[in-house]
Design an enzyme around this catalytic site. Structure first.
Site, PDB file in Angstrom:
ATOM      1  N   ARG A  31     -70.472  -1.858 -80.426  1.00 54.47           N
ATOM      2  CA  ARG A  31     -70.781  -2.332 -79.155  1.00 54.47           C
ATOM      3  C   ARG A  31     -71.549  -3.701 -78.953  1.00 54.47           C
ATOM      4  O   ARG A  31     -71.699  -4.134 -78.183  1.00 54.47           O
ATOM      5  CB  ARG A  31     -71.582  -1.288 -78.265  1.00 54.47           C
ATOM      6  CG  ARG A  31     -70.884   0.166 -77.880  1.00 54.47           C
ATOM      7  CD  ARG A  31     -69.627   0.038 -77.491  1.00 54.47           C
ATOM      8  NE  ARG A  31     -68.650   0.078 -78.538  1.00 54.47           N
ATOM      9  CZ  ARG A  31     -67.388  -0.162 -78.458  1.00 54.47           C
ATOM     10  NH1 ARG A  31     -66.909  -0.619 -77.225  1.00 54.47           N
ATOM     11  NH2 ARG A  31     -66.629  -0.146 -79.578  1.00 54.47           N
ATOM     12  N   ASP A  33     -53.016   2.607 -72.337  1.00 59.29           N
ATOM     13  CA  ASP A  33     -54.392   2.112 -72.945  1.00 59.29           C
ATOM     14  C   ASP A  33     -55.126   3.228 -73.467  1.00 59.29           C
ATOM     15  O   ASP A  33     -54.869   4.399 -73.062  1.00 59.29           O
ATOM     16  CB  ASP A  33     -55.261   1.309 -71.937  1.00 59.29           C
ATOM     17  CG  ASP A  33     -56.420   0.717 -72.348  1.00 59.29           C
ATOM     18  OD1 ASP A  33     -56.380   0.414 -73.582  1.00 59.29           O
ATOM     19  OD2 ASP A  33     -57.367   0.395 -71.461  1.00 59.29           O
ATOM     20  N   GLU A  34     -55.926   2.989 -74.503  1.00 58.88           N
ATOM     21  CA  GLU A  34     -56.720   3.968 -75.296  1.00 58.88           C
ATOM     22  C   GLU A  34     -55.727   5.008 -75.783  1.00 58.88           C
ATOM     23  O   GLU A  34     -56.399   6.422 -75.387  1.00 58.88           O
ATOM     24  CB  GLU A  34     -57.739   4.624 -74.218  1.00 58.88           C
ATOM     25  CG  GLU A  34     -58.795   3.435 -73.677  1.00 58.88           C
ATOM     26  CD  GLU A  34     -59.887   2.858 -74.758  1.00 58.88           C
ATOM     27  OE1 GLU A  34     -59.768   3.423 -76.050  1.00 58.88           O
ATOM     28  OE2 GLU A  34     -60.761   2.190 -74.497  1.00 58.88           O
ATOM     29  N   GLN A  84     -61.736   5.095 -83.112  1.00 60.94           N
ATOM     30  CA  GLN A  84     -62.489   5.201 -81.834  1.00 60.94           C
ATOM     31  C   GLN A  84     -62.022   6.402 -80.892  1.00 60.94           C
ATOM     32  O   GLN A  84     -62.482   6.562 -79.747  1.00 60.94           O
ATOM     33  CB  GLN A  84     -62.530   4.007 -81.006  1.00 60.94           C
ATOM     34  CG  GLN A  84     -62.998   2.743 -81.320  1.00 60.94           C
ATOM     35  CD  GLN A  84     -63.292   1.643 -80.590  1.00 60.94           C
ATOM     36  OE1 GLN A  84     -64.083   1.501 -79.449  1.00 60.94           O
ATOM     37  NE2 GLN A  84     -62.140   0.544 -80.827  1.00 60.94           N
ATOM     38  N   LYS A  93     -57.904  -6.036 -76.732  1.00 62.07           N
ATOM     39  CA  LYS A  93     -56.677  -5.168 -76.500  1.00 62.07           C
ATOM     40  C   LYS A  93     -56.301  -5.469 -74.808  1.00 62.07           C
ATOM     41  O   LYS A  93     -55.076  -5.232 -74.568  1.00 62.07           O
ATOM     42  CB  LYS A  93     -56.816  -3.769 -76.889  1.00 62.07           C
ATOM     43  CG  LYS A  93     -58.005  -3.003 -75.750  1.00 62.07           C
ATOM     44  CD  LYS A  93     -58.093  -1.716 -76.226  1.00 62.07           C
ATOM     45  CE  LYS A  93     -59.326  -1.073 -75.631  1.00 62.07           C
ATOM     46  NZ  LYS A  93     -58.914  -0.917 -74.243  1.00 62.07           N
TER      47      LYS A  93
END
Length: 663
Positions: free
Chosen positions: A595, A213-214, A244, A30
């Protein structure tokens, strides 16, 4: 460069026909999409860099993005490009438009310690837990854009009414100090844009393309700010992943993802499902787990990185044995694969789980880094010096005034400060301003007034120098003038004083260097200090095992990951048993699994030590939800001969559990 992009990434970069949501799975590149899109807007579409804003959640992410864009745009000018956190953007808007809201451009930004003092005073309480709870409630209201009047109107009980009244006084006190808190950096720009259409128009024309972002971590205030800035043109790319979304407890609202198609009917959605990080086995387990959550958008991660090793699940006798086993396994794995310590991370749900681990790592002389420890800027000695700097930037900053005048003491006693506070309160002015008034001079003895005025005049003289001279001339003079080093040695053991003084000199050197690099005076630097993150000053990438909470590990990746304490009551947390909270806990486990690049090791204890007792534990439901094909179990009762029967009973119970659920 575009040859390195897959088709959905390429489409996401080139799509400019309206609002765009990029659903970017873990490890799907991303950041590459955002940085390449910035370069595409500037190089191919003729956008002026100053008309583009990329908004992130952490200074670390902003810094990384800045570096990547710098490489992409090598020789092209990118001056004026905004890559910042939501809060830094809020500061920029407020500094420029402060007067429209009745603030001076040099307003102070208070951190939670400053605000704790104010709330404590207003609540008339010294109970830390009560004050923190109050701070949390007020913060929640601000993030949800609920003002004090509305909070009071909607109060369900006396406690909420009390909090709402404290909120009203708290807001008034901050304003009187010409100060804002962290939440105001979003709430005030929203208020500004809603009440001043001409200012909103100016910023909409300045920031003509937005990248966020996010996106799944936005709260109501941040979403409102984005909507206002985007305006009717709606030229934005939001990048996020509903799988997430792990910050619900902090006010983040995954509903904002649901809200996008509702608020922007012409929204284009592009999914990034190819994962460039993990092996097939790790992704299969992650997909199986997250399939148990209700989905906003359907997506499935896939990878071309090979099948990979099975995921190990180790059952330990108790949490002490678990810590020991993890450290032994980690060392053996590293020796076998000739790896480095930095290839390994141990992740957990809560900070309390790190203690036993740290002890075993130290015993084995394994270097480690702990995420989420005390920030450099939170150390008392740094706060002491920062108080002086804050006072130079804003003489109306009362908490800074009190800390500076009393550390080191400058002959101004408690009685003088109390008289000053009472006088300033009646006159509705700051302590600094009150010290110079004729009325105050008559209310104290000359021997009380003299040292106070000397201090204020010292600050005035220093403020002039800090505005006109480089930091490298002002900082050493400030430290000498206040005699801070000598004061430390008077009040501390020599060793502790030495440690604190070296922190102060490191801080001073860092400020001087930052001033030279960014061509900023001490005043400029001070105005942004509340937003400066320690991550700016950490050195490189030391060869050490990373210990981190799952929350702090989001956005990071490691070759080998150990997830510890995967038990019912720990993950999912015992206080998160409601269905929507279980979903967030499951997303937290998903973040942990994704992760890992090459290997994943999960462990849990059969008993956990609480105080002097050993409490029996159950494995987390999330282990079963990962599907059994790729998990290899070892340890615990299943391994010990006398308990074979219970071991196989547990195994068949687990198999039965799995049979009832889609793998």
């Amino acid at each position: 460069m575009s040859s390195l992009l897959n088709p959905p990434q390429r489409e996401a970069i080139r799509y400019l026909d309206g609002p765009l949501l990029v659903l970017a799975g873990a490890g799907s590149g991303k950041t590459r999409v955002i940085t390449q899109k910035i370069a595409y807007l500037i190089e191919e579409c003729g956008f002026n860099p100053s008309n583009i804003a990329a908004i992130t959640f952490t200074n670390k992410a902003a810094k990384e993005m800045q570096e990547r864009v710098g490489v992409l745009l090598k020789d092209r000018p990118s001056k004026g490009l905004t890559i910042s956190t939501f809060h830094s953007l809020g500061v920029r808007v407020l500094r420029e438009e402060a007067r429209a809201l009745g603030y001076k451009p040099k307003f102070s930004i208070f951190d939670s310690t400053d605000c704790f003092g104010i709330v404590s005073e207003l609540a008339g309480s010294v109970d830390k837990a009560t004050i923190r709870r109050l701070q949390g409630v007020i913060s929640g209201w601000k993030n949800a854009l609920v003002d004090p009047d509305l909070a009071l109107k909607n109060a369900q009980d006396e406690t909420e009414a009390l909090a709402a009244r404290a909120y009203a006084s708290y807001s008034a006190t901050l304003k009187a100090y010409q100060a804002v808190d962290f939440d105001d950096l979003i709430a005030l720009p929203v208020e500004l844009f809603e009440t001043h259409p001409e200012i909103l128009d100016k910023w909409q024309n300045r920031l003509r393309y937005l990248l966020v972002d996010e996106y799944q971590d936005t709260n109501a205030g941040q979403y409102k700010l984005l909507r206002l800035l985007a305006g009717p043109r709606a030229a934005f790319t939001a990048v996020g992943d509903d799988d997430q979304a792990i910050y619900g407890w902090r006010g983040a609202d995954v509903e904002n993802l649901r809200g996008l198609p509702r608020d922007y009917p012409n929204l284009k959605v592009i999914k990034l499902e190819q994962n460039y990080r993990s092996t097939v086995r790790i992704l299969k387990a992650a997909n199986a787990l997250i399939a148990h959550n209700e989905k906003l958008f359907d997506k499935k991660l896939w990878s071309e990185l090979g099948h990979g090793d099975p995921i190990t699940v180790t059952v330990c006798k108790d949490n002490e044995k678990e810590a020991e086993s993890v450290v032994m396994k980690l060392q053996a794995h590293r020796f076998e694969h000739r790896g480095e310590f930095r290839d390994y991370a141990v992740l957990y749900r809560g900070n309390f789980q790190a203690r036993a681990l740290e002890q075993h790592l130290r015993d084995q002389k394994v270097p480690y880094l702990l995420s989420g420890g005390q920030s450099f800027f939170d150390k008392a000695e740094i706060k002491d010096i920062t108080a002086y700097l804050r006072l130079l930037a804003n003489p109306d900053d009362d908490p800074a005034f009190i800390r500076a005048v009393t550390t080191p003491r400058r002959g101004v006693g408690g009685a003088t400060l109390e008289a000053l506070g009472t006088y300033a309160g009646k006159r509705h002015i700051s302590l600094f301003a009150a010290a110079f008034e004729e009325g105050f001079a008559h209310s104290v003895q000359p021997r009380q007034l003299t040292p106070l005025l000397e201090f204020c005049e010292f600050i005035n003289a220093l403020e002039y120098r800090a505005t006109h001279e480089p930091a490298k001339q002002v900082m050493p003079d400030l430290l000498n003038a206040i005699g801070y080093e000598a004061w430390l040695y008077e009040h501390d053991e020599p060793r502790a004083a030495l440690g604190k003084w070296s922190n102060v000199t490191e801080f001073s050197t860092w400020l001087v260097r930052k001033g030279e690099e960014d061509d900023k005076t001490l005043i400029d630097l001070t105005q942004t200090i509340a937003l400066i993150n320690l991550l700016d000053k950490q050195d490189g990438n030391p060869d050490a095992v990373q210990l981190s909470t799952l929350h702090a590990a989001k956005g990071l990746e490691f070759k080998h990951v150990f997830l510890i304490g995967i038990e019912e009551g720990v993950l999912p947390h015992r206080e998160s048993q409601a269905p929507e909270k279980i979903e967030e806990e499951r997303r937290l486990m998903y973040v942990g699994i994704t992760r890992a690049q090459r290997s994943l090791h999960i462990s849990y204890s059969e008993k956990r030590k609480q105080g002097k007792e050993l409490i029996p534990c159950e494995p987390s439901r999330f282990i079963a939800e990962m599907g059994k094909d790729d998990l290899r179990f070892s340890g615990g009762k299943a391994d010990s001969a006398p308990d074979k029967a219970t071991g196989s009973a547990r195994l068949s119970a687990m198999k039965a559990m799995l049979a009832g659920k889609p793998a």
